[in-house]
Scaffold this motif. Structure first.
Motif, PDB file in Angstrom:
ATOM      1  N   LEU A   1      -9.043  -8.308   9.582  1.00 45.46           N
ATOM      2  CA  LEU A   1      -8.968  -7.810   8.210  1.00 45.46           C
ATOM      3  C   LEU A   1      -9.579  -6.412   8.105  1.00 45.46           C
ATOM      4  CD1 LEU A   1      -9.880 -10.893   5.964  1.00 45.46           C
ATOM      5  CD2 LEU A   1      -7.629  -9.841   6.283  1.00 45.46           C
ATOM      6  N   ALA A   2     -10.711  -6.221   8.766  1.00 47.25           N
ATOM      7  CA  ALA A   2     -11.373  -4.913   8.729  1.00 47.25           C
ATOM      8  C   ALA A   2     -10.495  -3.846   9.373  1.00 47.25           C
ATOM      9  CB  ALA A   2     -12.722  -4.993   9.432  1.00 47.25           C
ATOM     10  N   GLN A   3      -9.826  -4.184  10.465  1.00 40.17           N
ATOM     11  CA  GLN A   3      -8.929  -3.235  11.123  1.00 40.17           C
ATOM     12  C   GLN A   3      -7.768  -2.860  10.210  1.00 40.17           C
ATOM     13  OE1 GLN A   3      -7.954  -5.470  14.646  1.00 40.17           O
ATOM     14  NE2 GLN A   3      -9.786  -4.830  15.762  1.00 40.17           N
ATOM     15  N   LEU A   4      -7.217  -3.847   9.522  1.00 42.17           N
ATOM     16  CA  LEU A   4      -6.121  -3.582   8.602  1.00 42.17           C
ATOM     17  C   LEU A   4      -6.592  -2.730   7.427  1.00 42.17           C
ATOM     18  CD1 LEU A   4      -3.237  -3.979   7.592  1.00 42.17           C
ATOM     19  CD2 LEU A   4      -3.953  -6.183   6.611  1.00 42.17           C
ATOM     20  N   ALA A   5      -7.761  -3.024   6.920  1.00 41.33           N
ATOM     21  CA  ALA A   5      -8.302  -2.247   5.802  1.00 41.33           C
ATOM     22  C   ALA A   5      -8.420  -0.774   6.173  1.00 41.33           C
ATOM     23  CB  ALA A   5      -9.660  -2.803   5.387  1.00 41.33           C
ATOM     24  N   THR A   6      -8.905  -0.496   7.371  1.00 38.32           N
ATOM     25  CA  THR A   6      -9.035   0.890   7.832  1.00 38.32           C
ATOM     26  C   THR A   6      -7.681   1.578   7.878  1.00 38.32           C
ATOM     27  OG1 THR A   6     -10.979   0.329   9.169  1.00 38.32           O
ATOM     28  CG2 THR A   6      -9.806   2.350   9.738  1.00 38.32           C
ATOM     29  N   GLU A   7      -6.658   0.836   8.325  1.00 39.32           N
ATOM     30  CA  GLU A   7      -5.307   1.395   8.403  1.00 39.32           C
ATOM     31  C   GLU A   7      -4.731   1.676   7.016  1.00 39.32           C
ATOM     32  OE1 GLU A   7      -0.901   0.007  10.069  1.00 39.32           O
ATOM     33  OE2 GLU A   7      -2.714  -0.975  10.808  1.00 39.32           O
ATOM     34  N   ILE A   8      -5.001   0.805   6.073  1.00 43.91           N
ATOM     35  CA  ILE A   8      -4.408   0.928   4.746  1.00 43.91           C
ATOM     36  C   ILE A   8      -5.118   1.974   3.890  1.00 43.91           C
ATOM     37  CG2 ILE A   8      -4.170  -0.302   2.537  1.00 43.91           C
ATOM     38  CD1 ILE A   8      -3.372  -2.757   4.100  1.00 43.91           C
ATOM     39  N   GLU A   9      -6.401   2.111   4.063  1.00 40.92           N
ATOM     40  CA  GLU A   9      -7.174   3.010   3.206  1.00 40.92           C
ATOM     41  C   GLU A   9      -6.718   4.465   3.287  1.00 40.92           C
ATOM     42  OE1 GLU A   9     -11.402   0.545   2.912  1.00 40.92           O
ATOM     43  OE2 GLU A   9     -11.051   1.955   4.567  1.00 40.92           O
ATOM     44  N   VAL A  10      -6.059   4.840   4.372  1.00 38.02           N
ATOM     45  CA  VAL A  10      -5.545   6.215   4.480  1.00 38.02           C
ATOM     46  C   VAL A  10      -4.435   6.473   3.477  1.00 38.02           C
ATOM     47  CG1 VAL A  10      -6.149   6.343   6.923  1.00 38.02           C
ATOM     48  CG2 VAL A  10      -3.849   5.631   6.277  1.00 38.02           C
ATOM     49  N   GLU A  11      -3.862   5.398   2.905  1.00 32.58           N
ATOM     50  CA  GLU A  11      -2.840   5.543   1.877  1.00 32.58           C
ATOM     51  C   GLU A  11      -3.454   5.808   0.507  1.00 32.58           C
ATOM     52  OE1 GLU A  11       0.318   5.573   2.555  1.00 32.58           O
ATOM     53  OE2 GLU A  11       0.301   4.809   4.624  1.00 32.58           O
ATOM     54  N   GLY A  12      -4.779   5.837   0.448  1.00 30.91           N
ATOM     55  CA  GLY A  12      -5.449   6.052  -0.823  1.00 30.91           C
ATOM     56  C   GLY A  12      -5.600   4.801  -1.666  1.00 30.91           C
ATOM     57  N   VAL A  13      -5.459   3.648  -1.026  1.00 35.57           N
ATOM     58  CA  VAL A  13      -5.558   2.361  -1.715  1.00 35.57           C
ATOM     59  C   VAL A  13      -6.962   1.795  -1.541  1.00 35.57           C
ATOM     60  CG1 VAL A  13      -4.640   0.006  -1.809  1.00 35.57           C
ATOM     61  CG2 VAL A  13      -3.114   1.927  -1.320  1.00 35.57           C
ATOM     62  N   GLU A  14      -7.508   1.231  -2.602  1.00 34.46           N
ATOM     63  CA  GLU A  14      -8.784   0.530  -2.485  1.00 34.46           C
ATOM     64  C   GLU A  14      -8.533  -0.829  -1.831  1.00 34.46           C
ATOM     65  OE1 GLU A  14     -12.324  -1.460  -5.228  1.00 34.46           O
ATOM     66  OE2 GLU A  14     -10.785  -0.211  -6.173  1.00 34.46           O
ATOM     67  N   VAL A  15      -9.278  -1.122  -0.781  1.00 37.72           N
ATOM     68  CA  VAL A  15      -9.066  -2.359  -0.044  1.00 37.72           C
ATOM     69  C   VAL A  15     -10.353  -3.168  -0.008  1.00 37.72           C
ATOM     70  CG1 VAL A  15      -8.328  -3.396   2.133  1.00 37.72           C
ATOM     71  CG2 VAL A  15      -7.355  -1.202   1.411  1.00 37.72           C
ATOM     72  N   VAL A  16     -10.222  -4.454  -0.314  1.00 39.76           N
ATOM     73  CA  VAL A  16     -11.347  -5.382  -0.267  1.00 39.76           C
ATOM     74  C   VAL A  16     -10.972  -6.511   0.686  1.00 39.76           C
ATOM     75  CG1 VAL A  16     -12.818  -6.954  -1.581  1.00 39.76           C
ATOM     76  CG2 VAL A  16     -11.940  -4.861  -2.666  1.00 39.76           C
ATOM     77  N   ILE A  17     -11.797  -6.782   1.681  1.00 36.98           N
ATOM     78  CA  ILE A  17     -11.509  -7.879   2.599  1.00 36.98           C
ATOM     79  C   ILE A  17     -12.316  -9.108   2.186  1.00 36.98           C
ATOM     80  CG2 ILE A  17     -10.938  -6.299   4.466  1.00 36.98           C
ATOM     81  CD1 ILE A  17     -13.576  -7.081   5.812  1.00 36.98           C
TER      82      ILE A  17
ATOM     83  N   ALA B   1       0.823  -1.207   0.000  1.00 38.97           N
ATOM     84  CA  ALA B   1       0.000   0.000   0.000  1.00 38.97           C
ATOM     85  C   ALA B   1       0.854   1.254   0.000  1.00 38.97           C
ATOM     86  CB  ALA B   1      -0.934  -0.004   1.208  1.00 38.97           C
ATOM     87  N   GLN B   2       1.963   1.206   0.719  1.00 33.91           N
ATOM     88  CA  GLN B   2       2.818   2.390   0.834  1.00 33.91           C
ATOM     89  C   GLN B   2       3.726   2.582  -0.375  1.00 33.91           C
ATOM     90  OE1 GLN B   2       4.790   1.664   4.579  1.00 33.91           O
ATOM     91  NE2 GLN B   2       3.106   2.519   5.789  1.00 33.91           N
ATOM     92  N   ASN B   3       3.730   1.611  -1.280  1.00 31.91           N
ATOM     93  CA  ASN B   3       4.615   1.695  -2.443  1.00 31.91           C
ATOM     94  C   ASN B   3       3.876   1.706  -3.774  1.00 31.91           C
ATOM     95  OD1 ASN B   3       7.753   1.417  -1.717  1.00 31.91           O
ATOM     96  ND2 ASN B   3       6.536   0.336  -0.173  1.00 31.91           N
ATOM     97  N   GLY B   4       2.593   2.061  -3.745  1.00 32.90           N
ATOM     98  CA  GLY B   4       1.923   2.368  -4.998  1.00 32.90           C
ATOM     99  C   GLY B   4       0.943   1.355  -5.536  1.00 32.90           C
TER     100      GLY B   4
END
Length: 264
Positions: free
Chosen positions: A43-59, A26-29
């Motif tokens: 998974l939901a907790q991780l998705a919340t953390e990653i989405e701030v990087e502007g990445v679309e996340v699907v669990i 997520a941090q590398n594009g």
């Protein structure tokens, strides 16, 4: 491999190395991440953390030991979010027990998830990647896939098998323009490893370091990625003086007080 703008699916993403790899991608594009594990809450907790990087996340909460469920999930993922360019097979489990004290349900768990679960999802993903003539598959083995050790017989067996499987696929799938890579971490400081009795000479690395090594290896186009100096030392020891390395492993192996219970 350039990951920018790509879609990746990571198994075992709820914790440990899988979680760290998802964050590093997520941090590398990476553009889209499909996160697979049995624990939907994590998974939901991780998705919340990653989405701030502007990445679309699907669990995708999923048990990889259930082939029908895996088949349905993969078909749906490709239909809704495909094509998937990168598969990282990180899901795994370990039971550390002297072989004479091992229990069949634990052996079955390790083989079912570490090997058969990986095989099931890889088969489904590779067919779709091959149809597009594009894709990269990363199979997370272990240093234990190069150097087996006392008290880890079944785990080592699955990790050796992953390396053989990866090498075979690398040859077969190259004609379809697919890259197949093995990642070999040494002992890593995760929830899973904290319950292990450690070998006295081993020093744990971090999940983040493993993830960084993977990203560097993808960038370089490596076919096999070792993590840390201990891994290189052990592999060279196995090649040059396997008898000596075996003695060292026996000396440094954790001691077990329990004796096997023999039953008719």
């Amino acid at each position: 491999m350039k990951i920018q703008g790509k879609t990746a699916l990571v198994t075992g993403a709820s914790r440990g190395i899988g979680r760290a790899i998802a964050i590093e991608l997520a941090q590398n594009g990476i553009q889209r991440l499909l996160l697979v594990a049995r624990d939907a809450t994590r998974l939901a907790q991780l998705a919340t953390e990653i989405e701030v990087e502007g990445v679309e996340v699907v669990i995708i909460p999923l048990d990889l030991t259930k082939p029908i469920d895996v088949n349905i999930a993969v078909a749906k993922a490709w239909r809704d979010y495909g094509p998937i360019h990168l598969l990282v097979n990180c899901a795994g489990i370990v039971h550390q027990t002297p072989f004479l004290q091992s229990k069949m349900y634990q052996i079955h768990e390790e083989i079912s998830l570490n090997l058969m679960g990986m095989y099931t999802i890889t088969r489904l993903m590779a067919r779709r990647m091959a149809a597009r003539q594009e894709g990269t598959i990363v199979n997370v083995s272990s240093l234990m896939g190069k150097v087996a050790a006392p008290t880890m017989s079944t785990y080592s067996a699955t990790k050796f098998a992953i390396l053989g499987f990866t090498q075979a696929l690398r040859g077969e799938l190259s004609a379809h323009k697919l890259n197949v890579i093995s990642l070999l971490p040494s002992l890593t400081d995760t929830d899973m490893s904290r319950g292990l009795k450690l070998f006295s000479w081993v020093r744990a690395t971090t999940p983040k370091r493993v993830a960084i090594s993977l990203l560097r290896g993808l960038h370089r186009g490596d076919s096999e990625i070792l993590v840390g100096w201990q891994s290189y030392l052990a592999v060279w020891g196995q090649r040059l003086a396997p008898w000596l390395l075996e003695k060292i492993l026996l000396i440094t192996a954790p001691q077990w007080q329990e004796k096997p219970q023999l039953r008719g």
